[in-house]
Design an enzyme around this catalytic site. Structure first.
Site, PDB file in Angstrom:
ATOM      1  CG  ASN A 119      26.126  36.497  12.349  1.00 43.84           C
ATOM      2  OD1 ASN A 119      26.707  35.848  11.415  1.00 43.84           O
ATOM      3  ND2 ASN A 119      25.591  38.073  12.043  1.00 43.84           N
ATOM      4  CG  HIS A 170      31.649  45.241  10.416  1.00 43.45           C
ATOM      5  ND1 HIS A 170      30.859  46.441  11.018  1.00 43.45           N
ATOM      6  CD2 HIS A 170      30.750  44.307   9.778  1.00 43.45           C
ATOM      7  CE1 HIS A 170      29.497  45.904  10.594  1.00 43.45           C
ATOM      8  NE2 HIS A 170      29.642  44.813  10.073  1.00 43.45           N
ATOM      9  CD  GLU A 224      36.012  42.295  11.583  1.00 42.20           C
ATOM     10  OE1 GLU A 224      35.655  41.289  11.436  1.00 42.20           O
ATOM     11  OE2 GLU A 224      35.508  43.367  10.603  1.00 42.20           O
ATOM     12  CB  SER A 229      32.351  39.652   9.800  1.00 41.21           C
ATOM     13  OG  SER A 229      32.698  40.692   8.856  1.00 41.21           O
ATOM     14  CG  ASP A 246      34.277  44.220  16.267  1.00 40.84           C
ATOM     15  OD1 ASP A 246      33.537  43.200  16.924  1.00 40.84           O
ATOM     16  OD2 ASP A 246      33.715  44.919  15.437  1.00 40.84           O
ATOM     17  CG  HIS A 270      31.575  37.588  13.657  1.00 40.81           C
ATOM     18  ND1 HIS A 270      30.430  37.182  13.000  1.00 40.81           N
ATOM     19  CD2 HIS A 270      31.739  38.884  12.929  1.00 40.81           C
ATOM     20  CE1 HIS A 270      29.982  38.207  12.472  1.00 40.81           C
ATOM     21  NE2 HIS A 270      30.703  39.181  12.484  1.00 40.81           N
ATOM     22  CE  LYS A 297      27.832  40.689  14.684  1.00 45.91           C
ATOM     23  NZ  LYS A 297      26.846  40.958  13.578  1.00 45.91           N
TER      24      LYS A 297
HETATM   25  C1  LIG Z   1      32.874  42.653  13.088  1.00 45.98           C
HETATM   26  C2  LIG Z   1      31.591  43.208  13.264  1.00 45.98           C
HETATM   27  N1  LIG Z   1      31.499  44.584  14.168  1.00 45.98           N
HETATM   28  C3  LIG Z   1      30.205  44.993  14.411  1.00 45.98           C
HETATM   29  C4  LIG Z   1      29.060  44.546  13.643  1.00 45.98           C
HETATM   30  C5  LIG Z   1      27.919  45.381  14.036  1.00 45.98           C
HETATM   31  O1  LIG Z   1      27.197  44.652  14.972  1.00 45.98           O
HETATM   32  P1  LIG Z   1      25.733  44.779  14.967  1.00 45.98           P
HETATM   33  O2  LIG Z   1      25.092  43.941  14.112  1.00 45.98           O
HETATM   34  O3  LIG Z   1      25.331  44.442  16.683  1.00 45.98           O
HETATM   35  O4  LIG Z   1      25.357  46.278  14.695  1.00 45.98           O
HETATM   36  C6  LIG Z   1      29.093  43.715  12.811  1.00 45.98           C
HETATM   37  C7  LIG Z   1      27.986  42.729  12.412  1.00 45.98           C
HETATM   38  O5  LIG Z   1      27.728  42.661  11.365  1.00 45.98           O
HETATM   39  C8  LIG Z   1      30.515  42.710  12.521  1.00 45.98           C
HETATM   40  O6  LIG Z   1      30.647  41.762  11.937  1.00 45.98           O
END
Ligand SMILES: Cc1ncc(COP(=O)(O)O)c(C=O)c1O
Length: 379
Positions: free
Chosen positions: A40, A126, A168, A172, A197, A200, A229
């Site tokens: 990422n 997620h 999101e 992702s 969120d 990405h 990321k």
């Molecule tokens: C949409 C989303 N939110 C949160 C996370 C979690 O983030 P982190 O890897 O910093 O724990 C991810 C990671 O995979 C994600 O894709």
């Protein structure tokens, strides 16, 4: 002899392996010399060593560990600086940093929503968003992926103390996106708060990389972004109003009851955010890399199910197919990863190819040739 209490694990692991669902350690993706198509690191900051100098400076000035929860004695200048940089970048009153995106989502949602509330959650959210919803004890209405009308109906259909919509901004595993303007209107009409969120999209999309909500002129009530990321560091944050951040400081359990983010990493992340904010050239490279990959794969007859952005899913269906494509692509020098349930729904195992600014055109051509060789035998 009686079995040990964990004896069943060997059996369960054997079942996972037989079903093609076992995950082993050492999934490094891109090994030395291989072409990274699965991290990422969208702006290529790891690949290009762009944060090496800020990291050296940070190591000289900040401790590796916070030493305690920030509420006890682990609150460092580096945290405050990072929070100011992020709030300034995103034009919010404040921000508050967490040790990971997982911790931010679980902690924030569970601290905000509670018993008697309703959370409307996209079916493909997620795991960290899902777990935050579950921990909150609110009633959860899961709506089909990106479905606006169902979101509106779910908000209308349930009496609730407070209402929340969780999504999101760029998904992702699917590389698609909700209509955030419509969601904002639906939330306003249904008296719901919008939690977005931007894991990405931050750094990659929107004016100065401020994310997709900023690109569309939408203000989420709660904006979550990650530092691991596009910013190539570690940690995450929630940005929004001062009261939101003060509430999370007091009530987000993953913040209150956990050692603070490494001050060293906080300092590196702040430097990375400053860099990302002005890195229009990096964003243009991500877009160009994505286009070159999409065009090349389409010419080979390989269907990519997303139309834009740095995430290019290639749906292969079964775990076995995804694993065998991966094996052969890795053997040809590509860093690709097979994504299998439970990360994605059953029957939708895939390769999740990612574009990043660290890739030059000749490496992408080599990658496409490798895809051609592997696909040639199969399509
Ligand atoms: C949409 C989303 N939110 C949160 C996370 C979690 O983030 P982190 O890897 O910093 O724990 C991810 C990671 O995979 C994600 O894709």
């Amino acid at each position: 002899m009686t079995a040990t209490p964990l004896a069943h694990l060997a059996h369960e692991l054997a079942i996972l392996e037989a079903r093609g669902l076992l995950r082993e350690r050492g999934a490094r993706g891109a090994g030395p010399g291989s072409i990274d198509l699965c991290s990422n690191d969208y702006l290529g900051y790891r690949a290009t060593g762009r944060l090496a100098a800020p990291a050296r400076r940070a190591a000289a000035e900040h401790p590796a560990g916070a030493g305690a929860s920030r509420l006890v004695s682990g609150d460092h200048d580096a945290h405050r600086h990072l929070e100011t940089v992020l709030a300034d970048w995103l034009a919010t009153e404040e921000s508050i940093v967490f040790t990971s995106g997982y911790a931010a989502n679980v902690g924030a949602i569970a601290a905000l929503a509670g018993e008697g509330d309703l959370i409307v959650s996209d079916a493909l959210n997620h795991a960290s968003l899902i777990d935050g919803c579950r921990l909150s004890r609110a009633r959860i209405a899961i709506v089909p992926h990106l479905a606006l009308e169902e979101t509106r109906r779910a908000l209308r259909g349930h009496p609730a103390r407070r209402r929340w919509v969780v999504t999101e901004s760029y998904f992702s595993m699917d590389g698609d996106a909700p209509d955030l303007r419509a969601l904002r209107a639906i939330c306003d009409e249904g008296e719901a708060a919008l939690i977005v969120d931007e894991a990405h999209a931050l750094g990659v999309m929107g004016p100065n990389g401020r994310g997709r909500a900023a690109e569309l002129g939408v203000r989420p009530d709660v904006l979550i972004g990650t530092l691991g990321k596009a910013l190539a560091a570690q940690g995450a944050f929630v940005a929004g109003s001062r009261d939101l951040c003060r509430w999370l400081w007091n009530r987000a359990r993953s913040m209150v009851f956990s050692t603070g983010l490494s001050p060293l990493l906080a300092s590196i992340a702040a430097a990375s955010a400053v860099e990302a904010r002005q890195d229009d050239a990096g964003r243009a490279r991500v877009a160009a890399t994505g286009t070159q990959l999409r065009v090349g794969l389409a010419q080979l007859g390989i269907a990519v199910t997303s139309a834009w952005g740095p995430i290019l899913p290639i749906l292969l269906g079964t775990e076995e197919r995804a694993l065998s494509w991966r094996r052969e692509l890795v053997a040809r020098g590509l860093g690709v990863q097979a994504i299998r349930p439970p990360t994605v729904p059953p029957g939708t195992a895939r390769l999740r190819v990612t574009a990043n600014a660290g890739l030059d055109s000749s490496r992408i051509e080599r990658a496409i040739e490798a895809f051609g060789a592997v696909a040639g035998a199969r399509l």
